[in-house]
Design an enzyme around this catalytic site. Structure first.
Site, mmCIF file in Angstrom:
data_model
loop_
_atom_site.group_PDB
_atom_site.id
_atom_site.type_symbol
_atom_site.label_atom_id
_atom_site.label_comp_id
_atom_site.label_asym_id
_atom_site.label_seq_id
_atom_site.Cartn_x
_atom_site.Cartn_y
_atom_site.Cartn_z
ATOM 1 N N ASP A 298 -12.789 -9.080 4.103
ATOM 2 C CA ASP A 298 -13.995 -9.010 3.260
ATOM 3 C C ASP A 298 -14.571 -10.419 3.113
ATOM 4 O O ASP A 298 -15.791 -10.625 3.172
ATOM 5 C CB ASP A 298 -13.681 -8.453 1.857
ATOM 6 C CG ASP A 298 -13.976 -6.955 1.728
ATOM 7 O OD1 ASP A 298 -13.783 -6.230 2.725
ATOM 8 O OD2 ASP A 298 -14.389 -6.511 0.637
ATOM 9 N N ASP B 68 -6.788 -7.090 4.214
ATOM 10 C CA ASP B 68 -7.883 -6.425 3.507
ATOM 11 C C ASP B 68 -8.778 -7.481 2.856
ATOM 12 O O ASP B 68 -10.001 -7.475 3.011
ATOM 13 C CB ASP B 68 -7.298 -5.477 2.449
ATOM 14 C CG ASP B 68 -8.365 -4.767 1.645
ATOM 15 O OD1 ASP B 68 -9.347 -4.300 2.257
ATOM 16 O OD2 ASP B 68 -8.235 -4.684 0.406
ATOM 17 N N LYS C 176 2.930 -15.306 3.092
ATOM 18 C CA LYS C 176 3.232 -16.052 1.867
ATOM 19 C C LYS C 176 4.749 -16.255 1.834
ATOM 20 O O LYS C 176 5.451 -15.877 0.893
ATOM 21 C CB LYS C 176 2.713 -15.260 0.647
ATOM 22 C CG LYS C 176 2.834 -15.969 -0.683
ATOM 23 C CD LYS C 176 1.783 -17.020 -0.918
ATOM 24 C CE LYS C 176 2.028 -17.752 -2.235
ATOM 25 N NZ LYS C 176 1.170 -18.933 -2.426
ATOM 26 N N TYR D 214 0.818 -1.211 0.000
ATOM 27 C CA TYR D 214 0.000 0.000 0.000
ATOM 28 C C TYR D 214 0.856 1.269 0.000
ATOM 29 O O TYR D 214 0.449 2.288 -0.555
ATOM 30 C CB TYR D 214 -0.875 0.045 1.264
ATOM 31 C CG TYR D 214 -2.164 -0.707 1.155
ATOM 32 C CD1 TYR D 214 -2.186 -2.098 1.165
ATOM 33 C CD2 TYR D 214 -3.378 -0.031 1.062
ATOM 34 C CE1 TYR D 214 -3.383 -2.786 1.079
ATOM 35 C CE2 TYR D 214 -4.575 -0.722 0.980
ATOM 36 C CZ TYR D 214 -4.571 -2.096 0.985
ATOM 37 O OH TYR D 214 -5.753 -2.772 0.900
ATOM 38 N N ASP E 201 -2.993 -18.405 0.857
ATOM 39 C CA ASP E 201 -3.923 -19.147 -0.015
ATOM 40 C C ASP E 201 -4.672 -20.211 0.782
ATOM 41 O O ASP E 201 -5.890 -20.366 0.668
ATOM 42 C CB ASP E 201 -3.207 -19.732 -1.251
ATOM 43 C CG ASP E 201 -1.853 -20.343 -0.954
ATOM 44 O OD1 ASP E 201 -1.399 -20.281 0.202
ATOM 45 O OD2 ASP E 201 -1.243 -20.897 -1.897
HETATM 46 C C1 IPM Z 1 -10.609 -0.863 3.481
HETATM 47 C C2 IPM Z 1 -10.551 -0.398 2.044
HETATM 48 C C3 IPM Z 1 -9.311 0.429 1.804
HETATM 49 C C4 IPM Z 1 -8.117 -0.506 1.961
HETATM 50 C C5 IPM Z 1 -9.226 1.178 0.467
HETATM 51 C C6 IPM Z 1 -10.458 1.945 0.161
HETATM 52 C C7 IPM Z 1 -8.029 2.082 0.448
HETATM 53 O O1 IPM Z 1 -10.669 -1.476 1.165
HETATM 54 O O2 IPM Z 1 -10.650 -0.011 4.378
HETATM 55 O O3 IPM Z 1 -10.638 -2.076 3.722
HETATM 56 O O4 IPM Z 1 -7.736 -1.211 1.012
HETATM 57 O O5 IPM Z 1 -7.553 -0.515 3.050
HETATM 58 MN MN MN Z 2 -11.140 -3.347 2.130
#
Ligand code: IPM
Ligand code: MN
Ligand code: NAD
Length: 354
Positions: A247, A243, A187, A142, A219
């Site tokens: 999700d 990240d 990884k 990042y 993975d």
């Molecule tokens: C999160 C988002 C952010 C990230 C983006 C929008 C920069 O996906 O807060 O999880 O990747 O950290």
């Molecule tokens: Mn995110």
């Protein structure tokens, strides 16, 4: 208790859900006799439109001067579909994380029993899951150097030893108070950054002899998370892996609209849902406000050390769900259609139960 709270609603569904996070915080403040004061600031697309910058200096200054930040979400479809845009809403969020030194992002996977059928995963696989992710937040690919020519692009993935040490310590400290298990995800079979990560985690592990450590490749972890989520307790991982994994993990809790997070580090704490600005439902009163309200619970508990107040908030959500109320994203085939609510009505219900 006296606290200055900065609210950054952001873009898309950000302002829609943050309204309810803030309303819950105001009610808790009144009920418990705390003096919470509020200010507001711009970030993301809203800030670009008003000032040209996704993170105006004024926002960072206000953030540094506050005791906690309640953030919504940023992002706009116009930038998602324009890879050439140099100024982007996401730069605001990355900039404030770096600017405030928010290196540890805590993402609890909290499972409300009522939502076992809302997930696409089987209830018997989910029941009893309780995971706390520690996502490193100010390093990795990042923040490494970026280069771009017409036909070549590069994002440098890098980590310093101290960056791994401090996130690992946070994870082990938390594990010491929970089930005493840490799973570190990397990884290391391919990436040099992951080999440093694994080496450092192995060293930190020695400081915590009663915590059991497992190292897992990303993975495999992505697969195990849906195969048997109960096997995880505290998970520590790098910025990008964290990240993506969280999700994925939101589906254990039923929806992206259920996951809150706390970003902590050197100073002011930052509390936000893990979801984005959700263009597909923005402006339609459809967004689930519970992730924002749960972010307020994290602010109360982690940011202010007020666990009783935090429990009141989660109990109000629990009662709302037990009474059968759902936003569309967490409704299932058995949900009473009359109890499927929009953002506003759901926010009001939680306030009522509070
Ligand atoms: C999160 C988002 C952010 C990230 C983006 C929008 C920069 O996906 O807060 O999880 O990747 O950290
Ligand atoms: Mn995110
Ligand atoms: P997203 O998280 O915005 O949405 C993903 C899916 O989850 C969508 O179908 C959305 O409708 C659903 N969803 C998300 N939050 C919900 C809620 N509260 N209630 C009900 N459903 C919800 O991810 P995306 O679509 O990949 O990204 C959209 C924009 O948001 C992009 O510009 C992206 O950069 C940005 N983004 C910002 C953040 C943040 O501000 N922290 C996080 C992720 C993405």
């Amino acid at each position: 208790m006296t606290k200055k709270i900065l609210v950054i609603p952001g873009d898309g569904i950000g302002p829609e859900v943050t309204t309810w996070g803030k309303a819950v915080l105001e009610k808790i403040g009144k009920d418990f006799g705390h003096e919470f004061t509020y200010d507001e600031a711009l970030m993301g697309h809203a800030a670009i439109e008003a000032t040209g910058s996704p993170l105006p200096d004024e926002t960072l200054e206000k953030a540094k001067a506050s005791d906690a930040i309640l953030f919504g979400a940023i992002g706009h479809i116009k930038y998602d579909n324009d890879p050439s845009a140099k100024v982007r809403p996401e730069q605001g969020l990355l900039g404030i994380r770096k600017g405030l030194g928010l290196y540890a992002n805590l993402r609890p996977i909290m499972l409300f029993d009522e939502l076992l059928d809302a997930s696409s995963l089987k209830p018997e696989v989910l029941r009893g899951t309780d995971i706390l992710f520690f996502r490193e937040l100010t390093g990795d690919v990042y923040f490494g150097e970026k280069t771009r020519t017409q036909d070549f692009a590069s994002d440098l993935m890098n980590y310093n030893r101290y960056e791994v040490e401090r996130i690992a310590r946070k994870a082990y400290d938390a594990a010491s108070l929970r089930s005493k298990r840490v799973c570190s995800v990397d990884k290391a079979n391919v990436l040099e950054t992951s080999r440093l990560w694994r080496e450092v985690v192995q060293e930190i592990a020695k400081e915590y002899p009663d915590v059991e450590t497992e190292h897992m490749f990303i993975d495999n972890a992505a697969m195990q998370l849906v195969k048997n989520p109960k096997k995880f307790d505290v998970v520590v991982t790098a910025n990008l892996f964290g990240d993506i994994l969280t999700d994925e993990a939101s589906q254990i809790a039923g929806s992206m609209g259920m996951l809150a997070s706390a970003s902590v580090g050197d100073g002011t704490g930052f509390f936000e849902p893990i979801h984005g600005s959700a263009h597909d439902i923005a402006g339609q009163d459809k967004a689930n406000p519970l992730a924002s309200i749960l972010s307020v619970a994290l602010m109360l508990e982690i940011g202010f050390g007020l666990p009783e107040e935090a429990k009141k908030v989660t109990a109000a959500i629990d009662k709302t769900l037990k009474a059968g109320y759902r936003t569309g994203d967490i409704a299932d085939a058995k949900t009473d259609k009359a109890k499927i609510l929009g953002t506003t009505a759901m926010g009001r219900k939680v306030l009522e139960y509070l």
